[in-house]
Write an enzyme that holds these catalytic residues in place. Structure first.
Site, mmCIF file in Angstrom:
data_model
loop_
_atom_site.group_PDB
_atom_site.id
_atom_site.type_symbol
_atom_site.label_atom_id
_atom_site.label_comp_id
_atom_site.label_asym_id
_atom_site.label_seq_id
_atom_site.Cartn_x
_atom_site.Cartn_y
_atom_site.Cartn_z
ATOM 1 C CD GLU A 23 59.575 -48.814 139.617
ATOM 2 O OE1 GLU A 23 59.932 -48.967 140.787
ATOM 3 O OE2 GLU A 23 60.047 -49.447 138.663
ATOM 4 N NE ARG B 220 64.500 -33.293 104.803
ATOM 5 C CZ ARG B 220 65.707 -33.196 104.268
ATOM 6 N NH1 ARG B 220 66.445 -32.101 104.459
ATOM 7 N NH2 ARG B 220 66.196 -34.178 103.542
ATOM 8 C CD GLN C 54 46.320 -39.871 103.851
ATOM 9 O OE1 GLN C 54 46.421 -40.914 103.204
ATOM 10 N NE2 GLN C 54 45.197 -39.174 103.896
#
Ligand SMILES: Cc1cc2nc3c(=O)[nH]c(=O)nc-3n(C[C@H](O)[C@H](O)[C@H](O)COP(=O)(O)OP(=O)(O)OC[C@H]3O[C@@H](n4cnc5c(N)ncnc54)[C@H](O)[C@@H]3O)c2cc1C
Length: 387
Positions: A250, A276, A287
């Site tokens: 798992e 955007r 940055q």
């Protein structure tokens, strides 16, 4: 040392990704979209059945039981590809619970009769499996469980209460852990395969969760549940060995779905940062934004290395308790942080449910808790270092 995938592994991974993109995003019946399913906490059964038809439910299962007989590396690669292509982390979580916490224990510890009885139908999705260990008073301290199994002649009688059980509301076969001898502690814990419809076994209403909403979770009550002696998985007292073996599976394969989700987040976030514009330029040019994206990429790269290392070790038959604890811890913390970064980079849009970015954060938080909390992973790492 070779860090590359073989041509066959790459082609397999790509085929799973293409399948997920095509078949596991929008359903044909209501609620159709991921957002609608999330809002309605609705299990995407159609997606589950499509995964069965593709072979996902039988990835690690030998061909003689209808499976694809893939090794741990291939299983992890498939889960990673599913996570990248399919936004329904709840569906993938349900699949992992079915495969890793029920099929795998049957495969590793089951009698031939148990394998014949359950595996072929689990591979086709005809029956769904779950794994019932946690109790209201036994979570991290799992082996302090109080559910009991009392031997009476040729059967056992089970009593107790289980909670937080993934798939319980839709499960047909329950791997239930109970103690046959409380004085023996972990050595008394035993696994039993109990079928839905067995008198005395009942499942509560699905629990409402903050994330993974499309994966049904529930409580399981056992009241004088009679099961035959051959319902014991493995041997009496072997419950802890079963639990530990499946946890290693798992902690690599399940967390591969989160690795894939982080890759999907990165793809989408790069596109967003390029499109955007603020202050007359794409925000990716700032940055403060691009460094967050760089951090997301670094996390993915390291998460992939550590996770595939666990899978590689296990595919060679080497146990990996330390590496799987490190992997579980790192992938889940990375998933949470990258989900936060993905939201922050989208500003107000990231916070709005309509844009489907915040769902990953809600899904990610659970990954710090299941398969042993991250605090417990640190305990395991420290103890394996001799502390
Ligand atoms: C989405 C989801 C799905 C799940 N699915 C299943 C399932 O299918 N089957 C199943 O059996 N269980 C399942 N669980 C349960 C899960 O295994 C438990 O929630 C988990 O083991 C923690 O137990 P607990 O919730 O009782 O928390 P607790 O054990 O009460 O822990 C509470 C806090 O104390 C901390 N803590 C406890 N002990 C220590 C310690 N020794 N050192 C440091 N910190 C400690 C924990 O890290 C945690 O922060 C699921 C849980 C979730 C959230």
């Amino acid at each position: 040392m070779d860090f590359g995938l073989t041509a066959e592994q790459s082609a397999f991974k790509k085929s799973v990704f293409d399948f997920a993109k095509k078949e596991l995003v929008v359903g044909s019946s209501e609620p159709k979209t991921m957002r609608e399913r999330d809002k309605a906490s609705s299990f995407f059964r159609e997606g589950f059945e499509k995964c069965a038809a593709f072979g996902i439910l039988g990835l690690p299962v030998p061909e003689r039981y209808g499976g694809l007989e893939r090794d741990v590396v291939d299983c992890a690669l498939a889960m990673q590809a599913l996570g990248r292509g399919c936004p329904d982390s709840g569906l993938l979580f349900t699949i992992c619970s079915h495969v890793l916490t029920c099929e795998i224990p049957i495969l590793l510890f089951g009698s031939e009769a148990q394998k014949q009885r359950y595996l072929p139908r689990m591979v086709t999705g005809e029956i769904i499996g779950c794994h019932a260990m946690s109790e209201p008073e036994a979570g991290s301290d799992a082996f302090s469980l109080t559910a009991t199994a009392e031997r009476r002649g040729d059967h056992f009688v089970l009593n107790g209460q289980k909670t937080f059980i993934s798939n319980a509301p839709v499960a047909d076969v329950f791997l239930v852990f109970a103690t046959t001898n409380r004085a023996k502690g972990w050595a008394g814990v035993t696994g039993f395969l109990v079928e839905r419809g067995t008198k005395g076994l009942s499942v509560g209403k699905p629990l409402d969760k903050m994330g993974l909403k499309t994966s049904p979770t529930g409580e399981v009550t056992l009241e004088d549940v009679e099961v035959p002696v051959d319902a014991v998985l493995g041997k009496v007292g072997q419950g802890s060995a079963i639990f530990n073996a499946e946890m290693e599976w798992e902690r690599s394969c399940l967390f591969a779905i989160h690795l894939g989700a982080m890759e999907r987040q990165l793809d989408d976030t790069i596109r967003y940062a390029q499109d955007r514009k603020q202050f007359g330029q794409p925000i990716g040019g700032f940055q403060a934004v691009s460094h967050k994206i760089a951090d997301m990429k670094v996390r993915i790269e390291l998460a992939e290395l550590v996770l595939l290392k666990v899978a590689w070790m296990k595919s060679r038959g080497v146990r990996a308790p330390l590496e799987s604890a490190i992997s579980k811890l790192f992938v889940s913390e990375s998933f949470v942080q990258s989900s936060l970064d993905a939201i922050q980079i989208r500003g107000g849009y990231g916070f709005m449910s309509e844009y489907e970015v915040e769902r990953d954060l809600r899904d990610a938080i659970g990954s710090r808790i299941y398969s042993g909390t991250n605090e417990i992973q640190k305990n395991i790492i420290a103890s394996l270092l001799g502390l």
